[in-house]
Design a protein around this motif. Structure first.
Motif, PDB file in Angstrom:
ATOM      1  N   THR A 179      -4.483  -1.829  -0.605  1.00 52.03           N
ATOM      2  CA  THR A 179      -3.894  -2.048  -1.585  1.00 52.03           C
ATOM      3  C   THR A 179      -5.002  -1.300  -2.582  1.00 52.03           C
ATOM      4  O   THR A 179      -5.554  -0.286  -3.148  1.00 52.03           O
ATOM      5  CB  THR A 179      -2.858  -2.514  -2.248  1.00 52.03           C
ATOM      6  OG1 THR A 179      -1.544  -2.842  -1.085  1.00 52.03           O
ATOM      7  CG2 THR A 179      -2.767  -1.779  -3.662  1.00 52.03           C
ATOM      8  N   PHE A 192       2.514   1.343  -3.417  1.00 54.03           N
ATOM      9  CA  PHE A 192       1.824   1.696  -4.759  1.00 54.03           C
ATOM     10  C   PHE A 192       1.225   3.373  -4.409  1.00 54.03           C
ATOM     11  O   PHE A 192       0.731   4.544  -5.518  1.00 54.03           O
ATOM     12  CB  PHE A 192       0.144   1.339  -4.371  1.00 54.03           C
ATOM     13  CG  PHE A 192      -0.688   1.736  -5.223  1.00 54.03           C
ATOM     14  CD1 PHE A 192      -0.901   1.688  -6.613  1.00 54.03           C
ATOM     15  CD2 PHE A 192      -1.811   2.498  -4.821  1.00 54.03           C
ATOM     16  CE1 PHE A 192      -1.471   2.202  -7.666  1.00 54.03           C
ATOM     17  CE2 PHE A 192      -2.506   3.624  -5.467  1.00 54.03           C
ATOM     18  CZ  PHE A 192      -2.706   3.061  -6.807  1.00 54.03           C
ATOM     19  N   GLU A 193       0.711   4.025  -3.166  1.00 50.94           N
ATOM     20  CA  GLU A 193       1.135   5.300  -3.176  1.00 50.94           C
ATOM     21  C   GLU A 193       1.676   6.460  -3.226  1.00 50.94           C
ATOM     22  O   GLU A 193       1.995   7.701  -3.895  1.00 50.94           O
ATOM     23  CB  GLU A 193       0.555   5.632  -1.698  1.00 50.94           C
ATOM     24  CG  GLU A 193       0.076   7.324  -0.950  1.00 50.94           C
ATOM     25  CD  GLU A 193       0.043   7.776   0.790  1.00 50.94           C
ATOM     26  OE1 GLU A 193      -0.721   8.485   0.966  1.00 50.94           O
ATOM     27  OE2 GLU A 193       0.514   6.609   1.234  1.00 50.94           O
ATOM     28  N   ALA A 194       2.781   6.168  -2.596  1.00 53.43           N
ATOM     29  CA  ALA A 194       4.403   6.355  -3.273  1.00 53.43           C
ATOM     30  C   ALA A 194       3.980   6.486  -5.660  1.00 53.43           C
ATOM     31  O   ALA A 194       4.862   7.455  -6.153  1.00 53.43           O
ATOM     32  CB  ALA A 194       5.682   6.070  -3.176  1.00 53.43           C
ATOM     33  N   PHE A 206       1.860   6.115  -7.375  1.00 54.16           N
ATOM     34  CA  PHE A 206       0.391   6.894  -7.656  1.00 54.16           C
ATOM     35  C   PHE A 206       0.917   8.707  -7.077  1.00 54.16           C
ATOM     36  O   PHE A 206       0.529   9.177  -8.380  1.00 54.16           O
ATOM     37  CB  PHE A 206      -0.743   6.362  -7.047  1.00 54.16           C
ATOM     38  CG  PHE A 206      -1.921   7.384  -7.436  1.00 54.16           C
ATOM     39  CD1 PHE A 206      -2.953   7.450  -8.855  1.00 54.16           C
ATOM     40  CD2 PHE A 206      -2.803   8.360  -6.941  1.00 54.16           C
ATOM     41  CE1 PHE A 206      -3.449   7.608  -9.290  1.00 54.16           C
ATOM     42  CE2 PHE A 206      -3.090   9.249  -7.796  1.00 54.16           C
ATOM     43  CZ  PHE A 206      -4.142   9.121  -8.840  1.00 54.16           C
ATOM     44  N   THR A 207       1.573   9.053  -6.485  1.00 53.58           N
ATOM     45  CA  THR A 207       1.313  10.251  -6.053  1.00 53.58           C
ATOM     46  C   THR A 207       2.679  10.489  -7.354  1.00 53.58           C
ATOM     47  O   THR A 207       2.943  12.455  -7.428  1.00 53.58           O
ATOM     48  CB  THR A 207       1.637  10.994  -4.633  1.00 53.58           C
ATOM     49  OG1 THR A 207       1.236   9.559  -3.658  1.00 53.58           O
ATOM     50  CG2 THR A 207       2.273  12.254  -4.197  1.00 53.58           C
ATOM     51  N   ALA A 252       0.171  -1.558  -0.280  1.00 52.59           N
ATOM     52  CA  ALA A 252       0.197   0.061  -0.273  1.00 52.59           C
ATOM     53  C   ALA A 252       0.712   1.105  -0.047  1.00 52.59           C
ATOM     54  O   ALA A 252       0.882   2.527  -0.838  1.00 52.59           O
ATOM     55  CB  ALA A 252      -0.597  -0.215   1.395  1.00 52.59           C
ATOM     56  N   VAL A 253       1.999   1.382   0.497  1.00 51.21           N
ATOM     57  CA  VAL A 253       2.832   2.513   0.738  1.00 51.21           C
ATOM     58  C   VAL A 253       3.849   2.752  -0.294  1.00 51.21           C
ATOM     59  O   VAL A 253       3.717   3.256  -1.257  1.00 51.21           O
ATOM     60  CB  VAL A 253       3.936   2.101   2.203  1.00 51.21           C
ATOM     61  CG1 VAL A 253       5.037   3.135   1.466  1.00 51.21           C
ATOM     62  CG2 VAL A 253       2.991   2.061   3.480  1.00 51.21           C
ATOM     63  N   ARG A 301      -0.357  11.764 -10.799  1.00 52.51           N
ATOM     64  CA  ARG A 301      -1.218  11.518 -10.368  1.00 52.51           C
ATOM     65  C   ARG A 301      -2.043  11.557 -12.156  1.00 52.51           C
ATOM     66  O   ARG A 301      -2.848  10.995 -12.559  1.00 52.51           O
ATOM     67  CB  ARG A 301      -1.929  12.222  -9.738  1.00 52.51           C
ATOM     68  CG  ARG A 301      -2.367  13.059  -9.324  1.00 52.51           C
ATOM     69  CD  ARG A 301      -3.361  13.508  -8.081  1.00 52.51           C
ATOM     70  NE  ARG A 301      -3.573  14.670  -9.081  1.00 52.51           N
ATOM     71  CZ  ARG A 301      -5.402  15.185  -9.283  1.00 52.51           C
ATOM     72  NH1 ARG A 301      -5.901  13.942  -9.572  1.00 52.51           N
ATOM     73  NH2 ARG A 301      -4.900  16.613  -9.604  1.00 52.51           N
ATOM     74  N   GLN A 322      -7.064   1.930  -2.180  1.00 51.29           N
ATOM     75  CA  GLN A 322      -5.975   2.995  -2.748  1.00 51.29           C
ATOM     76  C   GLN A 322      -6.522   2.952  -4.071  1.00 51.29           C
ATOM     77  O   GLN A 322      -7.056   3.859  -5.030  1.00 51.29           O
ATOM     78  CB  GLN A 322      -4.829   2.535  -2.189  1.00 51.29           C
ATOM     79  CG  GLN A 322      -4.212   3.287  -1.538  1.00 51.29           C
ATOM     80  CD  GLN A 322      -3.047   3.026  -1.079  1.00 51.29           C
ATOM     81  OE1 GLN A 322      -2.297   3.172  -1.437  1.00 51.29           O
ATOM     82  NE2 GLN A 322      -2.487   3.877   0.295  1.00 51.29           N
TER      83      GLN A 322
END
Length: 425
Positions: free
Chosen positions: A167, A141-143, A145-146, A138-139, A149, A170
């Motif tokens: 995940t 994926f967030e990084a 995507f950020t 999850a961490v 975006r 998100q």
């Protein structure tokens, strides 16, 4: 207009035969066309790169090629081409060529990132963002995507660990077209399936990609005149930090210059960045920080130009991220709204100032370049943007000038050589 929209969902008649055979010297390779039965209809690819191009996917079923003492990937090694209905957990419609090649390039990148949970988001066969993290998928994926975006909108997400609920939530909060993972937690799959047009692939081989590293596949390039170029696929020689080479060079006068070695964190980020580079269209550079891409520059014709454009891209994406976090608006939408709203205009000015202060998030990044720097101008630009370490192939006649640029910087910038080029035409 309705007829134009229909072409993107209409199957193109597939005239390709069920079997393909290639004979290279004494080796005969046999391939079977991949089809899927969806909603009672057995069809292959929906279409090729464009809706008016018939296309077919073939998977190797017999024969294995060995050239120069090297055995190539073949039957039993399949990932994307081996996907059957069992692996299409949700398809919406028959897959198209671009969906599969984006996932395939995700596989190509992730084969070098097996040490940690990793996620890569792709669009038009290039990564938009990529990240890995000991903290979990999850961490990562967030990084990823950020990082971008804007480009990630409508992209393909490929991960190398079982996709968990965090995940999935998100992913479900944004728009993507394809998700591929080695497996899914039951609740995570339920969350993803709530979007009926999302293509969901289970590719078990994504959890065992390390078995393929070092074993090439036969890379076939078709020419416009019908000719073929065959080559061994790219094999990454930088599989650990210790594989980097010291950046040193000697000029015509006999003077040798040596660059600072990267710190442990810089070296790990360079290792990650070089893995992602394997999936980026040349001529390219990648900025990375803390195990995540910050900006990816692709397909430019000159090296200083790709650095310039990637720095500009980084600032735009960084400002857009700030705009969305503060107002749930894109940077463009915020700029439009600011024309008639003094408060929004003030917020936009603050976002611009924060972006400039961090050079679009580039301060403290490392950078990889898929080819050597022919002049020091590109390196000087990277240093001015805040880069602290660089990895590049080396081998330019001006390597001493390029290394000197790093040594003259305050603080001194690290540089290592990869000893190989990573062009992807």
């Amino acid at each position: 207009m309705s007829d134009l929209k229909k072409m993107y969902t209409t199957m193109v008649e597939d005239p390709f035969p069920a079997e393909l055979a290639i004979r290279l010297g004494d080796a005969e390779l046999t391939f079977a066309k991949r089809t899927w039965t969806i909603d009672g209809e057995e069809k292959g690819l929906r279409y090729g790169e464009n809706p008016d191009q018939p296309a077919a996917l073939y998977a190797p079923v017999d024969g294995r090629l060995t050239l120069g003492g090297v055995t190539f990937r073949g039957p039993g090694d399949g990932l994307v081409c081996a996907a059957t209905e069992e692996h299409l957990l949700q398809s919406g419609k028959h897959p198209g060529k671009t969906n599969l090649t984006d996932v395939d390039n995700g596989v190509n990148i992730l084969q070098y990132l097996t040490a940690k949970p990793a996620a890569v988001i792709l669009k038009h066969n290039n990564p938009c963002g990529a990240a890995w993290s000991d903290a979990g998928l999850a961490v990562a994926f967030e990084a990823a995507f950020t990082a971008d975006r804007i480009a990630a909108f409508g992209g393909a997400v490929v991960v190398n660990r079982t996709l968990d609920v965090a995940t999935a939530e998100q992913i479900n909060a944004v728009y993507v077209e394809v998700v591929a993972a080695p497996d899914y937690e039951p609740k995570a799959l339920e969350i993803l399936k709530s979007k009926k047009n999302l293509r969901i692939f289970r590719l078990p081989g994504l959890s065992q990609l390390d078995k393929l590293v070092g074993q090439p596949f036969l890379d076939v390039k078709s020419l416009a005149d019908g000719g073929l170029v065959l080559q061994f696929s790219f094999r990454n020689r930088i599989l650990a930090v210790g594989d980097f080479l010291p950046a040193q060079a000697t000029d015509k006068a006999g003077t040798t210059v040596v660059a600072r070695a990267p710190s442990a964190q810089e070296a790990e980020d360079l290792l990650f960045a070089w893995a992602v580079e394997a999936g980026v269209t040349s001529n390219s550079v990648i900025f990375v920080k803390d195990g995540a891409t910050v900006a990816i520059g692709t397909g430019e014709q000159d090296r200083v130009g790709v650095v310039e454009l990637t720095i500009h891209k980084a600032k735009t994406k960084y400002a857009d991220g700030l705009a969305f976090a503060a107002h749930k608006l894109s940077l463009y939408e915020l700029a439009q709204k600011a024309k008639g709203d003094p408060e929004i205009r003030k917020s936009l000015a603050d976002i611009t100032a924060r972006t400039d202060a961090t050079n679009g998030g580039l301060a403290g990044t490392v950078l990889v370049s898929d080819g050597f720097f022919p002049f020091r101008d590109g390196v000087d630009l990277c240093i001015a943007a805040g880069v602290t370490a660089i990895a590049q192939p080396g081998g330019s006649i001006r390597d001493t000038e390029v290394i000197a640029a790093c040594n003259e910087a305050t603080p001194q910038v690290a540089m290592v050589f990869t000893g190989q080029r990573s062009f992807r035409h």
